[in-house]
Design a protein around this motif. Structure first.
Motif, mmCIF file in Angstrom:
data_model
loop_
_atom_site.group_PDB
_atom_site.id
_atom_site.type_symbol
_atom_site.label_atom_id
_atom_site.label_comp_id
_atom_site.label_asym_id
_atom_site.label_seq_id
_atom_site.Cartn_x
_atom_site.Cartn_y
_atom_site.Cartn_z
ATOM 1 N N GLY A 68 -10.541 0.173 -9.082
ATOM 2 C CA GLY A 68 -10.501 1.374 -8.042
ATOM 3 C C GLY A 68 -9.146 1.231 -7.222
ATOM 4 O O GLY A 68 -8.918 1.857 -6.009
ATOM 5 N N CYS A 69 -8.388 -0.070 -7.576
ATOM 6 C CA CYS A 69 -7.400 -0.310 -6.618
ATOM 7 C C CYS A 69 -6.086 -0.580 -7.781
ATOM 8 O O CYS A 69 -5.940 -0.994 -8.698
ATOM 9 C CB CYS A 69 -7.447 -1.437 -5.691
ATOM 10 N N LEU A 70 -4.742 -0.109 -7.247
ATOM 11 C CA LEU A 70 -3.555 -0.294 -7.897
ATOM 12 C C LEU A 70 -2.899 -1.812 -7.740
ATOM 13 O O LEU A 70 -3.011 -2.265 -6.701
ATOM 14 C CB LEU A 70 -2.406 0.964 -7.254
ATOM 15 N N THR A 71 -2.236 -2.173 -8.870
ATOM 16 C CA THR A 71 -1.658 -3.387 -8.700
ATOM 17 C C THR A 71 -0.065 -3.326 -8.348
ATOM 18 O O THR A 71 0.942 -3.244 -9.068
ATOM 19 C CB THR A 71 -1.559 -4.065 -10.266
ATOM 20 N N THR A 72 0.103 -2.890 -7.047
ATOM 21 C CA THR A 72 1.287 -2.604 -6.543
ATOM 22 C C THR A 72 1.500 -2.655 -4.868
ATOM 23 O O THR A 72 0.200 -2.715 -4.325
ATOM 24 C CB THR A 72 1.722 -1.122 -6.654
ATOM 25 N N GLU A 73 2.339 -2.738 -4.303
ATOM 26 C CA GLU A 73 2.405 -3.048 -2.783
ATOM 27 C C GLU A 73 2.027 -1.693 -1.872
ATOM 28 O O GLU A 73 1.213 -1.837 -1.086
ATOM 29 C CB GLU A 73 3.619 -3.733 -2.417
ATOM 30 N N ARG A 74 2.723 -0.589 -2.522
ATOM 31 C CA ARG A 74 2.219 0.573 -1.724
ATOM 32 C C ARG A 74 2.119 1.857 -2.742
ATOM 33 O O ARG A 74 2.924 1.714 -3.853
ATOM 34 C CB ARG A 74 3.522 0.880 -0.971
ATOM 35 N N ASP A 75 1.499 2.690 -2.322
ATOM 36 C CA ASP A 75 1.436 3.782 -3.069
ATOM 37 C C ASP A 75 1.566 4.865 -2.414
ATOM 38 O O ASP A 75 1.103 5.301 -1.399
ATOM 39 C CB ASP A 75 -0.098 3.916 -3.621
ATOM 40 N N PRO A 76 2.511 5.888 -2.864
ATOM 41 C CA PRO A 76 2.961 7.162 -2.154
ATOM 42 C C PRO A 76 1.863 7.889 -1.851
ATOM 43 O O PRO A 76 2.002 8.791 -0.888
ATOM 44 C CB PRO A 76 4.315 7.712 -3.034
ATOM 45 N N ARG A 77 0.854 8.025 -2.643
ATOM 46 C CA ARG A 77 -0.243 8.966 -2.722
ATOM 47 C C ARG A 77 -1.309 8.399 -1.625
ATOM 48 O O ARG A 77 -2.369 8.934 -1.566
ATOM 49 C CB ARG A 77 -0.925 9.378 -4.125
ATOM 50 N N GLY A 78 -1.128 7.180 -1.272
ATOM 51 C CA GLY A 78 -1.966 6.655 -0.057
ATOM 52 C C GLY A 78 -3.286 5.954 -0.962
ATOM 53 O O GLY A 78 -4.196 5.790 -0.163
ATOM 54 N N ARG A 79 -3.351 5.856 -2.185
ATOM 55 C CA ARG A 79 -4.495 5.133 -2.877
ATOM 56 C C ARG A 79 -4.619 3.674 -2.312
ATOM 57 O O ARG A 79 -3.575 3.207 -2.190
ATOM 58 C CB ARG A 79 -4.342 5.310 -4.379
ATOM 59 N N ALA A 80 -5.716 2.974 -2.605
ATOM 60 C CA ALA A 80 -5.816 1.567 -2.381
ATOM 61 C C ALA A 80 -5.254 0.646 -3.185
ATOM 62 O O ALA A 80 -4.741 1.146 -4.534
ATOM 63 C CB ALA A 80 -7.374 1.460 -2.429
ATOM 64 N N THR A 81 -4.607 -0.242 -2.685
ATOM 65 C CA THR A 81 -3.758 -1.215 -3.695
ATOM 66 C C THR A 81 -4.580 -2.631 -3.532
ATOM 67 O O THR A 81 -5.332 -2.827 -2.625
ATOM 68 C CB THR A 81 -2.579 -1.386 -3.228
ATOM 69 N N ILE A 82 -4.044 -3.367 -4.517
ATOM 70 C CA ILE A 82 -4.614 -4.942 -4.216
ATOM 71 C C ILE A 82 -4.365 -5.508 -2.935
ATOM 72 O O ILE A 82 -5.286 -6.466 -2.411
ATOM 73 C CB ILE A 82 -4.115 -5.876 -5.386
ATOM 74 N N TYR A 83 -3.399 -5.277 -2.003
ATOM 75 C CA TYR A 83 -3.037 -5.728 -1.051
ATOM 76 C C TYR A 83 -3.967 -5.349 -0.055
ATOM 77 O O TYR A 83 -4.311 -5.973 1.004
ATOM 78 C CB TYR A 83 -1.625 -5.506 -0.672
ATOM 79 N N ASP A 84 -4.868 -4.340 -0.156
ATOM 80 C CA ASP A 84 -5.866 -3.748 0.770
ATOM 81 C C ASP A 84 -6.855 -4.740 0.470
ATOM 82 O O ASP A 84 -7.701 -4.649 1.438
ATOM 83 C CB ASP A 84 -6.272 -2.403 0.485
ATOM 84 N N ARG A 85 -7.118 -5.530 -0.470
ATOM 85 C CA ARG A 85 -8.279 -6.222 -0.763
ATOM 86 C C ARG A 85 -8.123 -7.782 -0.673
ATOM 87 O O ARG A 85 -9.040 -8.509 -0.524
ATOM 88 C CB ARG A 85 -8.547 -6.014 -2.302
ATOM 89 N N LEU A 86 -6.937 -8.157 -0.170
ATOM 90 C CA LEU A 86 -6.330 -9.510 -0.217
ATOM 91 C C LEU A 86 -6.947 -10.199 1.228
ATOM 92 O O LEU A 86 -6.503 -9.333 2.166
ATOM 93 C CB LEU A 86 -4.970 -9.914 -0.758
ATOM 94 N N PRO A 87 -7.101 -11.472 1.282
ATOM 95 C CA PRO A 87 -7.310 -11.862 2.582
ATOM 96 C C PRO A 87 -6.024 -12.026 3.393
ATOM 97 O O PRO A 87 -5.036 -12.017 2.808
ATOM 98 C CB PRO A 87 -7.875 -13.500 2.260
ATOM 99 N N ALA A 88 -6.230 -11.700 4.997
ATOM 100 C CA ALA A 88 -5.119 -11.290 5.759
ATOM 101 C C ALA A 88 -4.405 -13.090 5.779
ATOM 102 O O ALA A 88 -2.931 -12.836 5.973
ATOM 103 C CB ALA A 88 -5.601 -11.280 6.914
ATOM 104 N N ASP A 89 -4.937 -13.845 5.760
ATOM 105 C CA ASP A 89 -4.269 -15.273 5.613
ATOM 106 C C ASP A 89 -3.516 -15.884 4.397
ATOM 107 O O ASP A 89 -3.040 -16.924 4.441
ATOM 108 C CB ASP A 89 -5.200 -16.449 6.340
ATOM 109 N N LEU A 90 -3.508 -15.089 3.389
ATOM 110 C CA LEU A 90 -3.003 -15.397 2.207
ATOM 111 C C LEU A 90 -1.270 -15.276 2.443
ATOM 112 O O LEU A 90 -1.050 -14.356 3.174
ATOM 113 C CB LEU A 90 -3.348 -14.296 1.082
ATOM 114 N N PRO A 91 -0.551 -16.393 2.011
ATOM 115 C CA PRO A 91 0.934 -16.058 1.870
ATOM 116 C C PRO A 91 1.510 -14.902 1.278
ATOM 117 O O PRO A 91 0.925 -14.210 0.578
ATOM 118 C CB PRO A 91 1.602 -17.374 1.217
#
Length: 238
Positions: A68-91
């Protein structure tokens, strides 16, 4: 220069080349015209006016990508990406390869754009293993024929080591190991064999395994293990 900037984790080499084309990279205050500019270090290099730090040691993370999430940084259609799931403290990390939106399992993330590129080259040939839940009729003999590769609609897929794990009625789990990782390869091959894939999980990539890593969880690979793996890649090429 593009290689050094990728190595420093600014972006993938391709993205860095686009940054240079857009005039976003400078050297000693002058706009860089070509990604082929030869440098021994990043001293004096800036991106969007911000000086670039020298490359830190490469880091590699295992991420259990949920469906249910895309392997990309941003999605023009506003769908969830892996970056929405990653911890905030990750480099800042970049995915090595991609998993489809509905595909789950192991996704490797790295801080090093050049390492990402090396891993994604077809010639590197790092094996990936998937488990697919599929509906339909298939025999072990049909799966074993995939070891010779298969051509589908003019696209040639290399050797696939496939095994029938277990079956309940017309539902079965199939394990498949391949080295090319072409776009939607597992799904296309199984659909070509008349199966309907209802779930797809990547369980390993090279020596790195999903194991008991929970969905959306991240685990860093130890520096020793990463260095050992990178040496094995170099030795395999040599």
């Amino acid at each position: 220069m593009a290689k050094l900037l990728a190595r420093a984790g600014i972006a993938s080499r391709r993205e860095v080349e686009r940054m240079i084309e857009d005039g976003r990279v400078t050297l000693n205050g002058e706009v860089v015209k070509t990604p082929a500019t030869l440098l021994s270090s990043l001293h004096g290099v800036a991106v969007d006016g911000k000086p670039v730090a020298q490359p830190a040691a490469t880091r590699l993370f295992l991420f259990h990508k949920p469906s249910g999430c895309l392997t990309t940084e941003r999605d023009p259609r506003g769908r969830a990406t892996i970056y929405d799931r990653l911890p905030a403290d990750l480099p800042r990390v970049m995915p090595i390869g991609r998993l489809d939106m509905t595909t789950e399992g192991l996704l490797l993330l790295t801080t090093d754009g050049e390492f990402k590129r090396q891993m994604e080259l077809p010639a590197t040939g790092v094996p990936r293993t998937y488990r697919a839940r599929a509906f339909g009729d298939i025999s072990q003999a049909q799966l074993e024929d995939l070891i010779d590769g298969i051509e589908i609609d003019g696209m040639r897929y290399g050797a696939i080591n496939a095994n029938l794990e277990r079956r309940t009625g017309r539902n079965q789990w199939i394990e498949m190991t391949l080295t090319e990782g072409k776009n939607r390869e597992v799904r296309r091959v199984l659909e070509h064999l008349g199966l309907e894939v209802s779930r797809l999980i990547r369980t390993s990539y090279g020596p790195f395994n999903l194991g008991q890593l929970a969905p959306s969880a991240v685990e860093e690979v130890k520096e020793h293990d990463l260095n050992f793996f990178r040496k094995s890649l170099t030795n395999a090429k040599g």
